[in-house]
Write an enzyme that holds these catalytic residues in place. Structure first.
Site, short mmCIF file in Angstrom:
data_model
loop_
_atom_site.label_atom_id
_atom_site.label_comp_id
_atom_site.label_asym_id
_atom_site.label_seq_id
_atom_site.Cartn_x
_atom_site.Cartn_y
_atom_site.Cartn_z
N CYS A 7 -17.62 5.97 1.41
CA CYS A 7 -18.52 4.87 1.05
C CYS A 7 -19.66 5.35 0.15
CB CYS A 7 -19.10 4.23 2.31
SG CYS A 7 -17.85 3.42 3.32
N ARG A 27 -20.52 2.18 -1.88
CA ARG A 27 -19.67 1.05 -2.26
C ARG A 27 -19.53 0.03 -1.14
NH1 ARG A 27 -15.32 0.70 0.41
NH2 ARG A 27 -14.63 2.50 1.58
N SER A 28 -19.75 0.46 0.12
CA SER A 28 -19.52 -0.39 1.27
C SER A 28 -20.45 0.02 2.40
CB SER A 28 -18.06 -0.25 1.70
OG SER A 28 -17.76 -1.10 2.78
N VAL A 29 -20.94 -0.95 3.18
CA VAL A 29 -21.91 -0.65 4.23
C VAL A 29 -21.61 -1.46 5.49
CG1 VAL A 29 -24.35 -0.58 4.84
CG2 VAL A 29 -23.68 -0.39 2.46
N ASP A 30 -21.38 -0.77 6.58
CA ASP A 30 -21.29 -1.38 7.91
C ASP A 30 -22.73 -1.54 8.40
OD1 ASP A 30 -21.21 -1.72 10.72
OD2 ASP A 30 -19.34 -0.58 10.89
N HIS A 68 -21.55 -5.64 5.15
CA HIS A 68 -20.83 -6.51 6.08
C HIS A 68 -21.21 -6.22 7.53
CE1 HIS A 68 -18.40 -3.01 4.92
NE2 HIS A 68 -18.24 -2.88 6.22
N TYR A 70 -19.33 -6.81 11.09
CA TYR A 70 -18.03 -7.16 11.66
C TYR A 70 -18.17 -8.14 12.82
CZ TYR A 70 -16.02 -3.38 8.92
OH TYR A 70 -15.61 -2.57 7.89
#
Length: 133
Positions: A7, A27-30, A68, A70
């Site tokens: 990420c 690029r992406s994050v929890d 995002h 979840y």
């Protein structure tokens, strides 16, 4: 053979008038499991770079794609948000990250040189790692 590509893909430092800022990209994050850790670790990196270079730590900037939360983290997130705020701890560094030209190496402090003063954490909130769910 990895479940997801990394990420985090980069960071930059900016120095202006004796102040060092740090920006990281991912690029992406929890939001629930990853982002609090990411903020803490890049904040620590900023402080270590500032200490090692004799500069003042400035702004920490996250450039975040695909943020995002979840579905299976909703209950844990609500529990976290319901907790009363506590005072933040103080970071105490004996040393920072710096380059030693005489030894031709980058000095990185060991964990015992990094202390959190008045750290008063809540108990962990369990949440299962999700991969695209």
């Amino acid at each position: 053979d990895m479940v997801l590509p990394p990420c985090h893909y980069g960071f930059q430092v900016y120095i202006n008038d004796g102040i060092i800022d740090l920006m990281w990209q991912q690029r992406s994050v929890d939001i629930f499991l990853g982002l609090p850790y990411d903020i803490s670790m890049y904040g620590l990196l900023l402080e270590l770079l500032a200490k090692g270079s004799g500069l003042k730590p400035g702004t920490l900037i996250g450039q975040l794609g695909d943020c995002h939360l979840y579905n299976n983290h909703m209950e844990a997130t609500e529990k976290y948000l319901d907790r009363p705020k506590r005072a933040l701890p103080e970071l105490q560094l004996e040393d920072g990250i710096y380059y030693s030209s005489s030894q031709d190496l980058i000095h990185i402090p060991t964990a015992d040189k990094i202390k959190l003063i008045r750290y008063n954490p809540y108990s962990a909130i369990p949440a299962e790692l999700s991969v695209g769910k």
